[in-house]
Motif scaffolding. Structure first.
Motif, PDB file in Angstrom:
ATOM      1  N   UNK A 125       0.818  -1.204   0.000  1.00  0.00           N
ATOM      2  CA  UNK A 125       0.000   0.000   0.000  1.00  0.00           C
ATOM      3  C   UNK A 125       0.856   1.260   0.000  1.00  0.00           C
ATOM      4  N   UNK A 126       0.540   2.167  -0.905  1.00  0.00           N
ATOM      5  CA  UNK A 126       1.142   3.496  -0.821  1.00  0.00           C
ATOM      6  C   UNK A 126       0.251   4.334   0.093  1.00  0.00           C
ATOM      7  N   UNK A 127       0.668   5.532   0.425  1.00  0.00           N
ATOM      8  CA  UNK A 127      -0.052   6.340   1.404  1.00  0.00           C
ATOM      9  C   UNK A 127      -1.458   6.693   0.920  1.00  0.00           C
ATOM     10  N   UNK A 128      -1.608   7.012  -0.345  1.00  0.00           N
ATOM     11  CA  UNK A 128      -2.931   7.351  -0.864  1.00  0.00           C
ATOM     12  C   UNK A 128      -3.895   6.183  -0.792  1.00  0.00           C
ATOM     13  N   UNK A 129      -3.405   5.005  -1.154  1.00  0.00           N
ATOM     14  CA  UNK A 129      -4.237   3.813  -1.092  1.00  0.00           C
ATOM     15  C   UNK A 129      -4.553   3.457   0.356  1.00  0.00           C
ATOM     16  N   UNK A 130      -3.585   3.625   1.240  1.00  0.00           N
ATOM     17  CA  UNK A 130      -3.807   3.343   2.658  1.00  0.00           C
ATOM     18  C   UNK A 130      -4.912   4.228   3.225  1.00  0.00           C
ATOM     19  N   UNK A 131      -4.918   5.499   2.837  1.00  0.00           N
ATOM     20  CA  UNK A 131      -5.961   6.415   3.303  1.00  0.00           C
ATOM     21  C   UNK A 131      -7.322   5.986   2.758  1.00  0.00           C
ATOM     22  N   UNK A 132      -7.379   5.639   1.487  1.00  0.00           N
ATOM     23  CA  UNK A 132      -8.637   5.184   0.889  1.00  0.00           C
ATOM     24  C   UNK A 132      -9.123   3.903   1.566  1.00  0.00           C
ATOM     25  N   UNK A 133      -8.212   2.987   1.853  1.00  0.00           N
ATOM     26  CA  UNK A 133      -8.578   1.733   2.503  1.00  0.00           C
ATOM     27  C   UNK A 133      -9.062   1.967   3.934  1.00  0.00           C
TER      28      UNK A 133
END
Length: 82
Positions: free
Chosen positions: A23-31
């Motif tokens: 996970x990159x940071x953007x995906x982590x936030x979305x998740x």
């Protein structure tokens, strides 16, 4: 406005990616947002209920995702036998 089945599928994809460190940071936030939505919609905000559900299903869901990934790779790069 995901249907529950789609929301759960997305949750398991996020969970598996987080477990494998993909996970990159953007995906982590979305998740994280998606996980909160699932907790509220499926478990009425009850974290303990969600945790029990996650523990019950995690191994099978992750195994299914790994199998699907292997099958996708096999279709993209078939092994040539001589």
């Amino acid at each position: 406005d995901l249907q529950m089945e789609e929301l759960e599928k997305a949750f398991w994809s996020c969970d598996h990616a987080a477990t494998t460190g993909l996970l990159d940071i953007g995906t982590a936030i979305a998740c994280a947002s998606l996980t909160e939505t699932l907790k509220v919609r499926k478990f009425a905000g009850d974290f303990d209920a969600m945790l029990a559900w996650w523990r019950l299903h995690k191994d099978a869901k992750h195994l299914a995702l790994e199998k699907a990934e292997r099958n996708a790779v096999a279709r993209l790069a078939p092994i040539h036998r001589h």
